[in-house]
Design an enzyme around this catalytic site. Structure first.
Site, mmCIF file in Angstrom:
data_model
loop_
_atom_site.group_PDB
_atom_site.id
_atom_site.type_symbol
_atom_site.label_atom_id
_atom_site.label_comp_id
_atom_site.label_asym_id
_atom_site.label_seq_id
_atom_site.Cartn_x
_atom_site.Cartn_y
_atom_site.Cartn_z
ATOM 1 N N PRO A 1 0.795 -1.217 0.000
ATOM 2 C CA PRO A 1 0.000 0.000 0.000
ATOM 3 C C PRO A 1 0.823 1.259 0.000
ATOM 4 O O PRO A 1 1.697 1.448 0.845
ATOM 5 C CB PRO A 1 -0.792 -0.100 1.299
ATOM 6 C CG PRO A 1 -0.132 -1.149 2.106
ATOM 7 C CD PRO A 1 0.880 -1.832 1.289
ATOM 8 N N GLU A 2 0.540 2.109 -0.918
ATOM 9 C CA GLU A 2 0.911 3.514 -0.799
ATOM 10 C C GLU A 2 -0.384 4.266 -0.597
ATOM 11 O O GLU A 2 -1.459 3.663 -0.509
ATOM 12 C CB GLU A 2 1.654 3.982 -2.058
ATOM 13 C CG GLU A 2 3.087 3.472 -2.078
ATOM 14 C CD GLU A 2 4.054 4.502 -2.618
ATOM 15 O OE1 GLU A 2 3.812 5.719 -2.452
ATOM 16 O OE2 GLU A 2 5.060 4.100 -3.219
#
Length: 293
Positions: A2-3
DNA sequence: CGCATCCCCTGCCTGC
DNA sequence: TGCAGGCAGGGGATGC
């Protein structure tokens, strides 16, 4: 994986589940992730309902009706999946997985309406906290956080102020959570390429002598917003397809211009450069030495 | 103080 | 085919 855009996509998927039904019970399959779970974690969540689920940087925060906030961070490999939810898509279909625990399923939230939200995290760099809502802003994790990149607070003048006299490479400065909160390695690379700024430049060198902003900073602020917005839109599309509410990269990864493209031709029109990979602060940086100055 | 390095952990890919 | 080594999207602690 995840960004920020992935976290935002996950948040959008989880929000209706968390806010439309109370938590009936919580299963903890182990005592810790990155940190130990808070004392009586499951007991403090039981019977509670979220009034909202919002995002700050890469944190998701559920404001509970108990006055506490459930803080969730996905680390490098965390993901959520939703099971047992009634879907309007396939009426009558038995699409509810009868899964036993998958590998690395560490937390299961059981909701009163039958939905389950399962947190999976192979590397266990993620974590969950329970903190009073009233003091969340002063919590060490949140007190020092910088500008929210998708907010109006991110603009060239704000970057100029934050970069003044900083000698660190601008790439490192962009990853510093005290400056811009939630910009990760991929999107720092992508934003610098779109803004045609070399990741090696000292952050302070982008600021005018007067301390004011420059064309480069105007481009950088715009590029950060642009690339994040495009990625959120792409993640949102996959979510609407009902395929992945789990935070794995959506199809935006096919839109990366430099990340993980070492040796490829620079996608900038008329640029004859080739994407290079270097290491800064122990992390890979991808950029075009020809058009990023 | 500012900056670089190392580390937490597991999985996957590459090269021998 | 197996195995060692390198690498990964985050971020905190440490040390110069």
């Amino acid at each position: 994986m995840p960004e920020l855009p992935e976290v935002e996509t996950v948040r959008l998927g989880l929000e209706p589940v968390f806010t439309s039904s109370a938590i009936a019970s919580v299963e903890l399959r182990r005592g810790d992730l990155r940190f130990p779970f808070p004392p009586r974690f499951a007991a403090r969540l039981k019977g509670r309902r979220a009034r909202s689920l919002y995002r700050r940087a890469k944190y998701m925060i559920a404001k509970l009706d108990s006055g506490e906030a459930l803080v969730m961070h996905l680390g490098m490999s965390g993901s959520f999946r939703i099971e047992g939810e009634k879907s309007s898509h396939a009426p009558g279909a038995f699409h509810v997985k009868r899964s036993g625990a998958g590998a690395h399923d560490h937390v299961v939230f059981h909701f009163a309406n039958g939905a389950r939200v399962i947190y999976n995290d192979p590397r266990r760099f993620g974590f969950m906290l329970l903190e009073p809502q009233a003091t969340l802003a002063t919590h060490p994790l949140f007190a020092g956080l910088g500008i929210e990149p998708l907010s109006r607070d991110l603009h060239a003048a704000a970057l100029a102020k934050a970069f003044t006299r900083r000698k660190a490479p601008v790439k490192a400065a962009l990853l510093d959570q005290r400056i811009v909160a939630g910009l990760g390695n991929i999107y720092a690379c992508e934003a610098l390429h779109r803004a045609r700024i070399s990741p090696l430049r000292a952050a302070g060198s982008l600021v005018a002598k007067s301390g004011k902003s420059t064309d480069a900073l105007v481009r950088l602020a715009a590029a950060i917003k642009e690339v994040l917005c495009e990625a959120v839109a792409a993640g949102g599309s996959t979510l609407r397809d009902h395929r992945q509410a789990d935070g794995t990269l959506g199809y935006f990864q096919h839109s990366f211009r430099v990340y993980d493209r070492e040796g490829a031709a620079c996608p900038t029109p008329r640029c004859k450069g080739q994407i290079a990979r270097i290491v800064q602060s122990g992390r890979s940086t991808f950029f075009c030495p020809t058009c990023q100055k």
